[in-house]
Enzyme design. Sequence first.
Site, short mmCIF file in Angstrom:
data_model
loop_
_atom_site.label_atom_id
_atom_site.label_comp_id
_atom_site.label_asym_id
_atom_site.label_seq_id
_atom_site.Cartn_x
_atom_site.Cartn_y
_atom_site.Cartn_z
NE ARG A 234 -27.82 93.07 38.00
CZ ARG A 234 -28.55 93.29 39.10
NH1 ARG A 234 -28.01 93.91 40.14
NH2 ARG A 234 -29.80 92.88 39.16
CD GLU A 263 -22.48 89.46 41.37
OE1 GLU A 263 -23.64 89.27 41.77
OE2 GLU A 263 -21.87 90.54 41.51
CG HIS A 281 -25.12 91.00 44.29
ND1 HIS A 281 -25.15 90.68 42.95
CD2 HIS A 281 -26.12 91.91 44.45
CE1 HIS A 281 -26.10 91.36 42.34
NE2 HIS A 281 -26.71 92.11 43.24
#
Length: 308
Positions: A234, A263, A281
């Site tokens: 993360r 993000e 991601h």
Amino acid sequence: MHPPEILVLTSMIQPAERAALDAIFTTHGPLGSAALDALLAARGDRILGIATSGRELLDSALLAKLPALRIVACFSAGIDRIDTAALAARGIALTNTSAVLAEEVADLAMALAVMARRRLVAADAHVRSGAWASGQGFAFGRSLQGARMGLLGFGHIGAAIARRAAAAGLALRYCTRTQRPGLDLPFHATPLALAQDSDILVVATTGGAANRNLVDEATLRALGPHGTLVNIARGEVVEEAALLAALADGGLGSAGLDVFLNEPKVDPRFAALPNVVLAPHIASATVETRSAMGAHVVQSLRAALLAA
């Protein structure tokens, strides 16, 4: 007899698996905030299950509107946006897909390590720009062979990365909250100590407030000007401002990043750095693995709500 009702908070479940949910259950969502509030006011006491992901907030306020809830099935490994304490207090089951996606995420972690150390993004640009054809040289990268890889976190994903790294000839060490019995690898009690003993640091731990800035400036700079950071966990786990500074001034050699602090609004300074590999991601984002993750959510809900 009516099918059990479930609330779907995520749009990430792929069409075939969403169709399976719709065929088995009475499904609601995903919904905007006003529509969700209206649904919960009208039918919250009938919702028995939730399908969510690591990106949606499932807090105590929402859970309080679901008095009959029996299970939360999470379409991701990360559960840091779910109030797990509230679930545990009520005896509500929680499943995630960490075991399902571990191999896929491990593949990307290794790819990011190779790409960052061998400067493959810059190499691609070198060829596309015509620089190679015009006779310009290309600076050497750094080898993976014999390098020390530190794993920050050793769950399903960390273990999958370790298998690949060992096969690739890297020397492994790790850091977790408590040392793992039977794991015959060098152990470090802190991220800083792990970084001081690593050439490549792979962040594979959980996110959330408890781990915010776990990889801080001192840890990043302990990797040194030839070191590499890989983050497939993360964004908040790494102190992003310190990472940008270290990459810019040479205090850290390179990085491969699949996750970011804010993000999808990635800090534009990353795009200007030649020594970082950026991914949106996508660690689990293959057709096969996203399908398997959705199937796991379907099976989790089915087992909890339709078991004889």
